[in-house]
Design an enzyme around this catalytic site. Structure first.
Site, PDB file in Angstrom:
ATOM      1  N   CYS A 162       5.726   6.524  18.974  1.00 52.40           N
ATOM      2  CA  CYS A 162       6.406   6.148  19.223  1.00 52.40           C
ATOM      3  C   CYS A 162       8.203   7.098  18.427  1.00 52.40           C
ATOM      4  O   CYS A 162       8.031   6.325  17.657  1.00 52.40           O
ATOM      5  CB  CYS A 162       6.854   4.666  20.502  1.00 52.40           C
ATOM      6  SG  CYS A 162       8.321   5.615  20.668  1.00 52.40           S
TER       7      CYS A 162
ATOM      8  N   GLN B 194      -7.790   0.173   3.785  1.00 55.01           N
ATOM      9  CA  GLN B 194      -7.862  -1.143   4.334  1.00 55.01           C
ATOM     10  C   GLN B 194      -9.886  -1.671   4.204  1.00 55.01           C
ATOM     11  O   GLN B 194     -10.385  -2.256   5.022  1.00 55.01           O
ATOM     12  CB  GLN B 194      -8.487   0.120   6.184  1.00 55.01           C
ATOM     13  CG  GLN B 194      -7.104   0.686   6.228  1.00 55.01           C
ATOM     14  CD  GLN B 194      -6.608  -0.978   7.238  1.00 55.01           C
ATOM     15  OE1 GLN B 194      -7.078  -1.332   7.287  1.00 55.01           O
ATOM     16  NE2 GLN B 194      -5.207  -0.568   7.815  1.00 55.01           N
TER      17      GLN B 194
ATOM     18  N   HIS C 288      -1.830  -8.080   2.199  1.00 53.16           N
ATOM     19  CA  HIS C 288      -1.715  -8.443   3.410  1.00 53.16           C
ATOM     20  C   HIS C 288      -2.772  -7.643   4.615  1.00 53.16           C
ATOM     21  O   HIS C 288      -3.071  -8.135   5.042  1.00 53.16           O
ATOM     22  CB  HIS C 288      -0.137  -8.438   4.009  1.00 53.16           C
ATOM     23  CG  HIS C 288      -0.026  -6.952   4.586  1.00 53.16           C
ATOM     24  ND1 HIS C 288       0.241  -6.611   5.431  1.00 53.16           N
ATOM     25  CD2 HIS C 288       0.771  -5.927   3.665  1.00 53.16           C
ATOM     26  CE1 HIS C 288       0.240  -5.017   5.753  1.00 53.16           C
ATOM     27  NE2 HIS C 288       0.599  -4.968   4.387  1.00 53.16           N
TER      28      HIS C 288
ATOM     29  N   GLY D 172       0.854  -1.501  -0.247  1.00 55.24           N
ATOM     30  CA  GLY D 172       0.007  -0.228  -0.034  1.00 55.24           C
ATOM     31  C   GLY D 172       1.029   1.522  -0.131  1.00 55.24           C
ATOM     32  O   GLY D 172       0.252   2.079  -0.165  1.00 55.24           O
ATOM     33  N   THR D 173       2.083   0.974   0.606  1.00 51.75           N
ATOM     34  CA  THR D 173       2.969   2.760   1.107  1.00 51.75           C
ATOM     35  C   THR D 173       2.992   2.625  -0.924  1.00 51.75           C
ATOM     36  O   THR D 173       3.242   3.944  -1.029  1.00 51.75           O
ATOM     37  CB  THR D 173       3.944   2.134   1.504  1.00 51.75           C
ATOM     38  OG1 THR D 173       3.716   1.858   2.471  1.00 51.75           O
ATOM     39  CG2 THR D 173       4.502   3.417   1.925  1.00 51.75           C
TER      40      THR D 173
END
Ligand SMILES: Cc1ncc(COP(=O)(O)O)c(C=O)c1O
Length: 380
Positions: free
Chosen positions: A329, A179, A201, A71-72
């Site tokens: 993060c 998605q 995936h 997707g990226t």
């Protein structure tokens, strides 16, 4: 007992996909560009997969499916492939709740002088089509709006947004459908979509293959130079196993789309109702109705303890349950979720997001167990 509820991150490959990939690795390892028997056999696998993806999208025969690594890369090809058509910076419109695979390349372009409009969203994460209408300019060359938001599950009014773009501008309309594929009908012939990204995936294929749908007649520039595979738009020997997995996953998805979409929606609604009844400290994020069928997301509002999404993910992991947090993060420090911030949540709330996403194996009992464990964690 282990319960995996993070299908928005990735799904376990379907058993039939595993079998096919094993067969291909063993017997069909030829380079699809080779002219001999081994190559031709692989080229057939490749074209069959292309046909299956096109069929899942209800694409027309002149449209193109370009295989990418996921997707990226499909998102990056849509963005940079469009902007490389122009020698001078122009204007792009995206939403303020895009996945980083769109948000980040667009920020890179902004630094190079491109004008960028990020459409606001309401508290549920939806774009207002009027805002798009008002934002279109003479030099808008691309509008890219996520179909189903990965973190909060909200489905955008894509039909209307594509319609506005094509009626009032010359811009291309792209949607990141990573998605939503395999969970909801996406019919590119009925929609005024020019470009669409998907990833194997996320719906029981395999990591390493995705695709960009390109409507007939639309010209993009390649990002990678080389042997000219994929109509010259994506050079490099194709990842045959992953692409075959994507093709079979598309076939399987198409076969069961209606029933599986309904089953997931019922499961999701059952879960959200249960959480509303039994978990007073979880508050739903995203739209209740315009929502991905397999997706539920919440922020944690504990009255006495500060519980971040990442802490909840770690605690549930210890209990054998896999979910994800909205916040990221960086250098050991948690960062608030840009999506929740864009939806009007405070910085502290934007650290407290969690996402629970179901797959074809999820049962009501799994979800009841999760609610029970979350309540135990909350009352500690
Ligand atoms: C909406 C959306 N777009 C793009 C991607 C990136 O896809 P991939 O992991 O195949 O590169 C994801 C992955 O989570 C996603 O959810």
């Amino acid at each position: 007992m282990q319960i995996y509820l993070d299908s928005c991150a990735t799904t376990a490959p379907h058993p039939e996909v595993v079998k096919l990939v094993q067969e291909i690795m063993k017997d069909n390892w030829g380079n699809p560009s080779s002219l001999h028997f081994w190559g031709e056999r692989s080229a057939m696998v490749l074209e069959k997969a292309r046909f299956s993806v096109a069929s899942l999208l209800n694409a027309d025969s002149g449209d193109n499916i370009i295989f990418t690594s996921g997707g990226t890369e499909a998102d990056n090809l849509a963005i940079f492939g469009t902007v490389y058509n122009y020698s001078q910076p122009q204007h792009i419109i995206i939403s303020s709740v895009e996945h980083s695979a769109i948000a980040s390349p667009v920020t890179m372009l902004e630094k190079q002088g491109w004008q960028v409009t990020r459409l606001p969203v309401n508290r549920e994460g939806r774009v207002n089509p009027d805002d798009l209408r008002k934002s279109l300019r003479d030099n808008t060359v691309l509008v890219s709006i996520i179909y189903g938001q990965s973190e909060v599950g909200t489905i955008q009014p894509i039909t209307e947004l594509a319609d506005i773009t094509k009626t009032h501008s010359k811009a291309l309309f792209h949607t990141d459908a990573v998605q939503i594929m395999g969970r909801y009908e996406v019919d590119v012939s009925a929609l005024k979509i020019d470009l669409l990204s998907l990833s194997g995936h996320k719906f029981y294929g395999m990591q390493g293959a995705g695709a960009l749908y390109i409507r007939e007649g639309i010209e993009l520039q390649p990002l990678i130079g080389g042997g000219g595979q994929e109509l010259g738009l994506r050079s490099g020997t194709q990842a045959l196993c992953a692409i075959a997995a994507l093709g079979l996953a598309s076939q399987l998805a198409q076969k069961d789309l209606e029933s599986e979409s309904l089953r997931l929606r019922e499961l999701r609604d059952y879960f959200i109702d249960l959480v509303e009844q039994e978990c007073p400290y979880l508050q739903l994020t995203g739209d209740r109705y315009y929502r991905l069928p397999h997706h539920a997301s919440f922020i944690i509002n504990h009255p006495h303890r500060e519980i971040t999404g990442r802490k909840m993910v770690r605690d549930l992991n210890l209990a054998g349950i896999g979910i994800s947090a909205g916040s990221a993060c960086s250098s050991g420090k948690s960062l608030p979720s840009p999506t929740l911030l864009a939806m009007g949540y405070s910085e502290t709330e934007a650290l407290r997001g969690i996402r629970i996403s179901c797959d074809r194996t999820t049962t009501k009992e799994d979800l009841e167990w999760v609610v029970m464990v979350i309540n135990q964690l909350m009352s500690r």
